[in-house]
Scaffold this motif. Structure first.
Motif, PDB file in Angstrom:
ATOM      1  N   LEU A 192       0.782  -1.299   0.025  1.00 16.73           N
ATOM      2  CA  LEU A 192      -0.093   0.039   0.042  1.00 16.73           C
ATOM      3  C   LEU A 192       0.847   1.285  -0.021  1.00 16.73           C
ATOM      4  O   LEU A 192       0.430   2.282  -0.746  1.00 16.73           O
ATOM      5  CB  LEU A 192      -0.989   0.248   1.380  1.00 16.73           C
ATOM      6  CG  LEU A 192      -2.008  -1.161   1.289  1.00 16.73           C
ATOM      7  CD1 LEU A 192      -2.671  -0.952   2.458  1.00 16.73           C
ATOM      8  CD2 LEU A 192      -2.870  -0.692   0.118  1.00 16.73           C
ATOM      9  N   PHE A 193       1.852   0.956   0.810  1.00 20.86           N
ATOM     10  CA  PHE A 193       2.778   2.545   0.771  1.00 20.86           C
ATOM     11  C   PHE A 193       3.867   2.467   0.173  1.00 20.86           C
ATOM     12  O   PHE A 193       5.138   3.304   0.194  1.00 20.86           O
ATOM     13  CB  PHE A 193       3.025   2.637   2.261  1.00 20.86           C
ATOM     14  CG  PHE A 193       1.702   2.802   3.007  1.00 20.86           C
ATOM     15  CD1 PHE A 193       0.765   3.885   2.919  1.00 20.86           C
ATOM     16  CD2 PHE A 193       1.388   1.783   3.950  1.00 20.86           C
ATOM     17  CE1 PHE A 193      -0.276   3.997   3.783  1.00 20.86           C
ATOM     18  CE2 PHE A 193       0.222   1.768   4.821  1.00 20.86           C
ATOM     19  CZ  PHE A 193      -0.634   3.003   4.578  1.00 20.86           C
ATOM     20  N   ALA A 194       4.392   1.657  -1.005  1.00 19.86           N
ATOM     21  CA  ALA A 194       5.564   1.662  -1.822  1.00 19.86           C
ATOM     22  C   ALA A 194       5.629   2.712  -2.450  1.00 19.86           C
ATOM     23  O   ALA A 194       4.650   3.347  -3.042  1.00 19.86           O
ATOM     24  CB  ALA A 194       5.572   0.285  -2.357  1.00 19.86           C
ATOM     25  N   ASP A 195       6.930   3.367  -2.571  1.00 20.15           N
ATOM     26  CA  ASP A 195       7.145   4.553  -3.319  1.00 20.15           C
ATOM     27  C   ASP A 195       7.695   4.255  -4.569  1.00 20.15           C
ATOM     28  O   ASP A 195       8.533   3.483  -4.933  1.00 20.15           O
ATOM     29  CB  ASP A 195       8.097   5.513  -2.686  1.00 20.15           C
ATOM     30  CG  ASP A 195       8.282   6.904  -3.274  1.00 20.15           C
ATOM     31  OD1 ASP A 195       9.001   6.870  -4.490  1.00 20.15           O
ATOM     32  OD2 ASP A 195       7.946   7.742  -2.884  1.00 20.15           O
ATOM     33  N   ARG A 196       6.762   4.487  -5.945  1.00 25.63           N
ATOM     34  CA  ARG A 196       7.339   4.154  -7.104  1.00 25.63           C
ATOM     35  C   ARG A 196       8.582   4.839  -7.428  1.00 25.63           C
ATOM     36  O   ARG A 196       9.485   3.985  -7.996  1.00 25.63           O
ATOM     37  CB  ARG A 196       6.194   4.898  -7.908  1.00 25.63           C
ATOM     38  CG  ARG A 196       6.593   4.469  -9.611  1.00 25.63           C
ATOM     39  CD  ARG A 196       5.435   5.004 -10.307  1.00 25.63           C
ATOM     40  NE  ARG A 196       5.742   5.304 -11.977  1.00 25.63           N
ATOM     41  CZ  ARG A 196       5.890   4.270 -12.925  1.00 25.63           C
ATOM     42  NH1 ARG A 196       5.652   3.116 -12.430  1.00 25.63           N
ATOM     43  NH2 ARG A 196       6.312   4.598 -14.170  1.00 25.63           N
ATOM     44  N   ASN A 197       8.686   6.159  -7.309  1.00 24.88           N
ATOM     45  CA  ASN A 197      10.068   6.662  -7.957  1.00 24.88           C
ATOM     46  C   ASN A 197      10.955   6.165  -6.965  1.00 24.88           C
ATOM     47  O   ASN A 197      12.360   5.835  -7.658  1.00 24.88           O
ATOM     48  CB  ASN A 197       9.910   8.121  -7.499  1.00 24.88           C
ATOM     49  CG  ASN A 197       8.783   8.901  -8.521  1.00 24.88           C
ATOM     50  OD1 ASN A 197       8.714   8.262  -9.592  1.00 24.88           O
ATOM     51  ND2 ASN A 197       8.475  10.067  -8.085  1.00 24.88           N
TER      52      ASN A 197
END
Length: 374
Positions: free
Chosen positions: A174-179
């Motif tokens: 849910l909270f993974a950062d794409r960049n």
């Protein structure tokens, strides 16, 4: 507060129970949580690893295909059916739970059924769009039936009351950062493809993906992460050599592994996912808002992966490619069509995100607390 979970057989049944148990433990550190499962199943390993108590109950599922191995399995399954109720009673008498929750699969049946018969508060959770036999049998016995998707209601007793909660999702998804994920994986500005066929590795998926890699490898336009599974470790390099790729390690932006141990990061980085259609996998695709090509496994009970996949395709959130139609050519054609139109990839991902139930853990937790009277 005492909560008994009954689950097992596959990770798709075990991990949702572990996720809910984790939520309960976080909110109620003093709660007593016990898992009942098959001593020979993966639950006997995964549950203690997660820090929860485990008690065994021997149960076997019935195999429908006719073979000598399956006949032997089914004889044992019948034998276990005669002993499972008494073992379930003993577990209940010793633990005396406030609530008993099953998450599908043959392991949960005897425990939840016996708990309901003896007056304990019970609920069951169905992860798939097409409910399994255990859910259908328990639906009229338990206090609550929780569903991952509304479509599952179509296959259950219309007189029943059902609560759509979604499937529990790991917070890391849910909270993974794409960049950040793309930077760590070295994706750059390329289109990132993530493909996998399960922990063992599906041969048909590996064969089609080998054709896909050979199709795009020399273009330099893509970053491709693929998990071969244990059965595909030697198979995939052999397939690639047959297609003229003698050493895949020399190709930039090609990341081939046996397993994906950092799925939250890989999923966050991906623009397109090619995979099977297990219930939890699809819920994670929805939560991450990812476009996907889904290849449902035909080797599962009641073809439930096909029903799971069609929920996304009907919502224009994925493209379904059935295994009977899967070839390297058909996969490459779908791939080329999608990757030629970045706007289409974004649209599929957006539609997938619209199906997500991000607070499934909290919803299930509230239903359990309601039965507890809390």
């Amino acid at each position: 507060m005492k909560i008994l979970f009954a689950c097992g057989g596959t990770a798709g049944h075990i991990n949702p129970a572990l996720a809910v148990a984790g939520t309960i433990r976080q909110k109620h550190p003093g709660a007593e949580i016990l898992f009942a499962g098959n001593p020979g199943g993966m639950e006997a390993r995964l549950v203690p690893q997660a820090g929860f108590d485990f008690t065994p109950i021997r149960v076997k599922g019935f195999q429908r295909k006719l073979s000598w191995y399956n006949i032997k399995n089914n004889v044992m399954a019948v034998a276990y059916l005669t002993t499972a109720p008494s073992r379930a009673r003993k577990i209940l008498e010793e633990f005396r739970p406030d609530v008993v929750m099953g998450t599908g699969g043959y392991v949960s049946g005897p425990v939840v059924r016996e708990a309901a018969r003896r007056g304990y508060k019970t609920l069951t959770h169905e992860q798939n769009a097409f409910p399994g036999v255990t859910t259908k049998l328990l639906a009229r016995r338990v206090d609550k039936v929780l569903l991952a998707v509304p479509k599952a209601k179509d296959y259950l007793d219309p007189q029943g009351e059902y609560i759509v909660t979604g499937n529990p999702i790991r917070e890391e998804i849910l909270f993974a950062d794409r960049n950040k994920a793309r930077e760590e994986l070295g994706v750059g500005d390329k289109i990132c493809i993530l493909s996998f066929g399960g922990s063992l590795g599906a041969r048909r998926v590996n064969e089609a993906v080998a054709d896909l890699i050979a199709h795009h490898a020399k273009t330099g336009k893509f970053h491709h992460i693929h998990a071969t599974g244990s059965y595909g470790v030697e198979l995939l390099p052999e397939l690639l050599r047959e297609k003229g790729i003698l050493d895949w390690k020399q190709i930039p932006h090609l990341d081939i592994r046996e397993y994906i141990n950092d799925m939250p990061r890989c999923l966050a980085a991906a623009d397109l996912v090619i995979c099977r259609a297990g219930a939890i996998t699809l819920s994670e695709l929805e939560a991450a808002g990812k476009a996907s090509v889904l290849i449902p496994s035909p080797n599962v009970a009641e073809n439930h992966q096909y029903h799971n996949a069609m929920v996304l395709q009907n919502a224009q959130a994925a493209v379904v490619l059935e295994e009977k139609n899967l070839t390297g050519k058909s996969l490459c054609e779908v791939f080329d069509r999608l990757c030629a139109d970045p706007e289409e990839l974004r649209r599929l991902g957006k539609n997938a995100a619209s199906l997500a139930i991000a607070d499934a853990n909290e919803r299930i937790y509230r239903e359990i607390m309601d039965l507890c009277g809390a």
